[in-house]
Scaffold this active site. Structure first.
Site, mmCIF file in Angstrom:
data_model
loop_
_atom_site.group_PDB
_atom_site.id
_atom_site.type_symbol
_atom_site.label_atom_id
_atom_site.label_comp_id
_atom_site.label_asym_id
_atom_site.label_seq_id
_atom_site.Cartn_x
_atom_site.Cartn_y
_atom_site.Cartn_z
ATOM 1 N NE ARG A 128 -9.306 -34.923 -25.934
ATOM 2 C CZ ARG A 128 -10.791 -34.502 -26.142
ATOM 3 N NH1 ARG A 128 -11.490 -35.397 -25.344
ATOM 4 N NH2 ARG A 128 -11.239 -33.645 -26.750
ATOM 5 C CE LYS A 150 12.878 -41.398 -26.932
ATOM 6 N NZ LYS A 150 14.192 -41.188 -27.426
ATOM 7 C CD GLU A 192 18.697 -49.293 -32.311
ATOM 8 O OE1 GLU A 192 19.295 -48.815 -31.298
ATOM 9 O OE2 GLU A 192 17.800 -48.648 -32.729
ATOM 10 C CE LYS A 234 14.078 -47.818 -24.749
ATOM 11 N NZ LYS A 234 13.751 -47.699 -26.442
ATOM 12 C CD GLU A 244 15.736 -38.670 -25.783
ATOM 13 O OE1 GLU A 244 15.174 -39.802 -25.930
ATOM 14 O OE2 GLU A 244 16.419 -37.786 -26.619
ATOM 15 N NE ARG A 248 13.419 -43.211 -24.016
ATOM 16 C CZ ARG A 248 12.273 -43.783 -23.962
ATOM 17 N NH1 ARG A 248 11.354 -43.320 -22.927
ATOM 18 N NH2 ARG A 248 12.002 -44.250 -24.848
ATOM 19 C CG ASN A 252 18.408 -40.987 -29.120
ATOM 20 O OD1 ASN A 252 17.700 -41.823 -29.642
ATOM 21 N ND2 ASN A 252 17.893 -40.057 -28.212
ATOM 22 C CG HIS A 255 19.715 -43.415 -32.474
ATOM 23 N ND1 HIS A 255 20.657 -44.525 -31.878
ATOM 24 C CD2 HIS A 255 18.492 -44.064 -32.923
ATOM 25 C CE1 HIS A 255 19.926 -45.521 -31.678
ATOM 26 N NE2 HIS A 255 18.571 -45.163 -32.282
ATOM 27 C CG HIS A 259 17.387 -40.323 -36.668
ATOM 28 N ND1 HIS A 259 17.002 -39.861 -35.580
ATOM 29 C CD2 HIS A 259 17.312 -41.913 -36.720
ATOM 30 C CE1 HIS A 259 16.322 -40.849 -35.024
ATOM 31 N NE2 HIS A 259 16.689 -42.036 -35.519
ATOM 32 C CG HIS A 272 16.284 -47.223 -37.050
ATOM 33 N ND1 HIS A 272 16.303 -45.864 -37.010
ATOM 34 C CD2 HIS A 272 16.645 -47.877 -35.752
ATOM 35 C CE1 HIS A 272 16.601 -45.350 -35.782
ATOM 36 N NE2 HIS A 272 16.614 -46.583 -35.033
HETATM 37 P P1 NAD Z 1 10.262 -52.614 -39.740
HETATM 38 O O1 NAD Z 1 9.415 -52.500 -38.792
HETATM 39 O O2 NAD Z 1 10.334 -52.157 -41.038
HETATM 40 O O3 NAD Z 1 10.526 -54.117 -39.911
HETATM 41 C C1 NAD Z 1 11.570 -54.777 -40.625
HETATM 42 C C2 NAD Z 1 11.040 -55.521 -41.764
HETATM 43 O O4 NAD Z 1 10.780 -57.086 -41.427
HETATM 44 C C3 NAD Z 1 9.649 -55.170 -42.293
HETATM 45 O O5 NAD Z 1 9.828 -55.710 -43.727
HETATM 46 C C4 NAD Z 1 8.929 -56.187 -41.533
HETATM 47 O O6 NAD Z 1 7.475 -56.219 -42.122
HETATM 48 C C5 NAD Z 1 9.624 -57.464 -41.499
HETATM 49 N N1 NAD Z 1 9.275 -58.400 -40.460
HETATM 50 C C6 NAD Z 1 9.038 -58.108 -39.075
HETATM 51 N N2 NAD Z 1 8.859 -58.997 -38.569
HETATM 52 C C7 NAD Z 1 9.266 -60.100 -39.099
HETATM 53 C C8 NAD Z 1 9.264 -61.617 -39.267
HETATM 54 N N3 NAD Z 1 9.227 -62.299 -37.868
HETATM 55 N N4 NAD Z 1 9.714 -62.301 -40.044
HETATM 56 C C9 NAD Z 1 9.912 -61.849 -41.241
HETATM 57 N N5 NAD Z 1 9.732 -60.527 -41.408
HETATM 58 C C10 NAD Z 1 9.484 -59.706 -40.400
HETATM 59 O O7 NAD Z 1 11.834 -52.237 -39.051
HETATM 60 P P2 NAD Z 1 12.503 -52.354 -37.599
HETATM 61 O O8 NAD Z 1 13.709 -52.458 -37.743
HETATM 62 O O9 NAD Z 1 11.861 -53.518 -36.704
HETATM 63 O O10 NAD Z 1 12.149 -51.020 -36.693
HETATM 64 C C11 NAD Z 1 12.514 -50.085 -37.451
HETATM 65 C C12 NAD Z 1 11.465 -48.522 -36.899
HETATM 66 O O11 NAD Z 1 11.666 -48.564 -35.323
HETATM 67 C C13 NAD Z 1 12.177 -47.252 -37.488
HETATM 68 O O12 NAD Z 1 11.032 -46.846 -37.894
HETATM 69 C C14 NAD Z 1 12.723 -46.703 -36.224
HETATM 70 O O13 NAD Z 1 12.563 -45.279 -36.325
HETATM 71 C C15 NAD Z 1 11.790 -47.255 -35.105
HETATM 72 N N6 NAD Z 1 12.402 -47.226 -33.833
HETATM 73 C C16 NAD Z 1 11.644 -46.778 -32.510
HETATM 74 C C17 NAD Z 1 12.376 -46.876 -31.531
HETATM 75 C C18 NAD Z 1 11.383 -46.353 -30.285
HETATM 76 O O14 NAD Z 1 12.084 -46.209 -29.196
HETATM 77 N N7 NAD Z 1 10.147 -46.158 -30.491
HETATM 78 C C19 NAD Z 1 13.753 -47.215 -31.263
HETATM 79 C C20 NAD Z 1 14.444 -47.734 -32.227
HETATM 80 C C21 NAD Z 1 13.776 -47.750 -33.545
HETATM 81 N N1 GLY Z 2 15.266 -45.654 -28.761
HETATM 82 C C1 GLY Z 2 15.866 -44.358 -28.053
HETATM 83 C C2 GLY Z 2 14.674 -44.448 -26.719
HETATM 84 O O1 GLY Z 2 13.865 -45.108 -26.734
HETATM 85 O O2 GLY Z 2 14.916 -43.567 -26.331
#
Ligand code: NAD
Ligand code: GLY
Length: 371
Positions: A128, A150, A192, A234, A244, A248, A252, A255, A259, A272
């Site tokens: 938890r 998030k 972003e 942010k 949100e 907040r 998006n 997005h 999405h 993404h």
């Molecule tokens: P990802 O985590 O898939 O990373 C992209 C690629 O780069 C992967 O193959 C990874 O292994 C590689 N990689 C990572 N760091 C590296 C480095 N330093 N050197 C070489 N390779 C490296 O993608 P992302 O773009 O980081 O994240 C996208 C995800 O984040 C999506 O699932 C999206 O929904 C989520 N997201 C979440 C929020 C939130 O607020 N929680 C906000 C935006 C996006």
């Molecule tokens: N990436 C959108 C949020 O964190 O609200």
């Protein structure tokens, strides 16, 4: 606007009462023992990473953490958006339980947004709730996903549909790790960063336009400034609306369309950030058709997104009824209310608004952007 030296770490604070924490931005942070001094004492740390990032950075992190935790474990997930799912999440719980991890165990998310979102969700639900630290290694994760709490996994019917709001104890943005990032991933992160301009800070948008070439060349001072300003914006938004219920949602921008592209093509086809880049252009088009911004603003954004190496032409998702397929996918969105899609639109440069739009107008935008 001044840029800060990458040699001097900068802190950005997230103000959320007892859930407040800081984001450290600088070079050489990941392997530095002092980076982790402020964390609460515990016996065990579990690093969660993936098959691409672990070989690059896990040993450095493990060594630094060994000065603080007597037991430093590593679990390595398969890499990619397609693995942001239940079976892969289960691997984190398998590691925690098989090693007898207790409530004080600290999880360290070492990777991009996929690892960060999944580790955060695991931390929110294991016993938890156990503490966790974000060590984002993509530009996208440093400017967005690691900040604000998030956490989620995908469902085949919708992106990030299962998750929790759960804040980390600390976020560590080490500039050095960005040097190994593939170019396509760097561009995804720029999407972003660009997002923060139209929704909140046109001076920042001006700066991004001027600095785009040095950002693409990974100049550390420029990257440090882009990360710092993105995190400040942010932090300002999340500090007002952690869960949100209001403002907040402006984070998006791009997005809703993005999405739909991601899930419509199948997770992992478009990154993404690519979906967000193209989605921002589509949302700007819609804003213009609703009379909220000038055509010149849409063109300005389109050019910047293209210069950042991101797609600006939307993909066809259905040969039969393409716009209908987009609409169907966009209805499965956390902002939708009673089946009505709500878009983040630009209501004048630097100002965002969340509202619905007539389907016919949205269809026109999709047709125009896919052509
Ligand atoms: P990802 O985590 O898939 O990373 C992209 C690629 O780069 C992967 O193959 C990874 O292994 C590689 N990689 C990572 N760091 C590296 C480095 N330093 N050197 C070489 N390779 C490296 O993608 P992302 O773009 O980081 O994240 C996208 C995800 O984040 C999506 O699932 C999206 O929904 C989520 N997201 C979440 C929020 C939130 O607020 N929680 C906000 C935006 C996006
Ligand atoms: N990436 C959108 C949020 O964190 O609200």
């Amino acid at each position: 606007m001044q840029t800060s030296s990458p040699l001097e770490p900068v802190q950005v604070q997230i103000h959320l009462a007892e859930r407040s924490y800081s984001i450290s931005i600088g070079a050489g942070l990941l392997g530095n023992v002092s980076t982790y001094q402020q964390l609460p004492p515990a016996n065990t740390a579990l690093i969660v990473s993936n098959t691409k990032v672990a070989p690059l950075y896990a040993a450095q992190l493990q060594e630094a953490l060994q000065a603080r935790y007597s037991n430093v474990l590593l679990t390595t997930l398969p890499d990619g958006e397609t693995y942001k799912d239940w079976p892969t999440l289960q691997l984190i719980f398998d590691a925690l339980l098989s090693h007898g991890c207790d409530r004080k165990t600290v999880l360290f998310a070492l990777g991009g947004g996929v690892v960060g979102d999944m580790t955060g969700f695991a931390a929110a639900s294991y016993m938890r709730g156990v503490p966790f630290v974000q060590v984002p290694t993509t530009l996208l994760a440093q400017v967005d996903s690691s900040v604000g709490g998030k956490t989620a996994i995908n469902h085949p019917l919708g992106k990030n549909m299962i998750g929790a709001f759960y804040q980390p104890q600390l976020v560590i943005c080490d500039l050095d790790v960005l040097q190994t990032l593939p170019t396509r991933e760097l561009s995804a992160g720029l999407a972003e960063i660009i997002k923060y301009g139209p929704i909140a800070d046109m001076n920042f948008l001006d700066w991004i336009e001027t600095s785009l070439d040095v950002l693409l060349a990974r100049e550390p001072a420029a990257l440090a400034h882009a990360i710092q300003r993105s995190c400040e914006i942010k932090a300002w938004v999340v500090g007002q609306d952690e869960r949100e219920t209001g403002i907040r949602a402006i984070l998006n921008f791009g997005h809703t369309f993005g999405h739909a592209i991601e899930s419509g093509l199948g997770y992992g086809q478009w990154l993404h950030g690519e979906g967000v880049g193209c989605g921002m252009v589509m949302a700007a088009h819609l804003s213009q058709r609703l009379g909220l911004v000038e055509k010149s603003f849409v063109e300005r954004l389109r050019q910047l997104v293209a210069r950042a190496g991101l797609p600006v032409k939307a993909p066809i998702l259905s040969a039969q009824d393409n716009a209908g397929r987009y609409l169907e996918l966009m209805r499965v969105d956390k902002k939708s209310e009673a089946g009505e899609i709500r878009f983040v639109l630009i209501d004048g440069p630097g100002r965002a608004v969340v509202r619905a739009a007539p389907d016919a107008l949205v269809r026109e935008v999709i047709d125009a952007c896919c052509a």
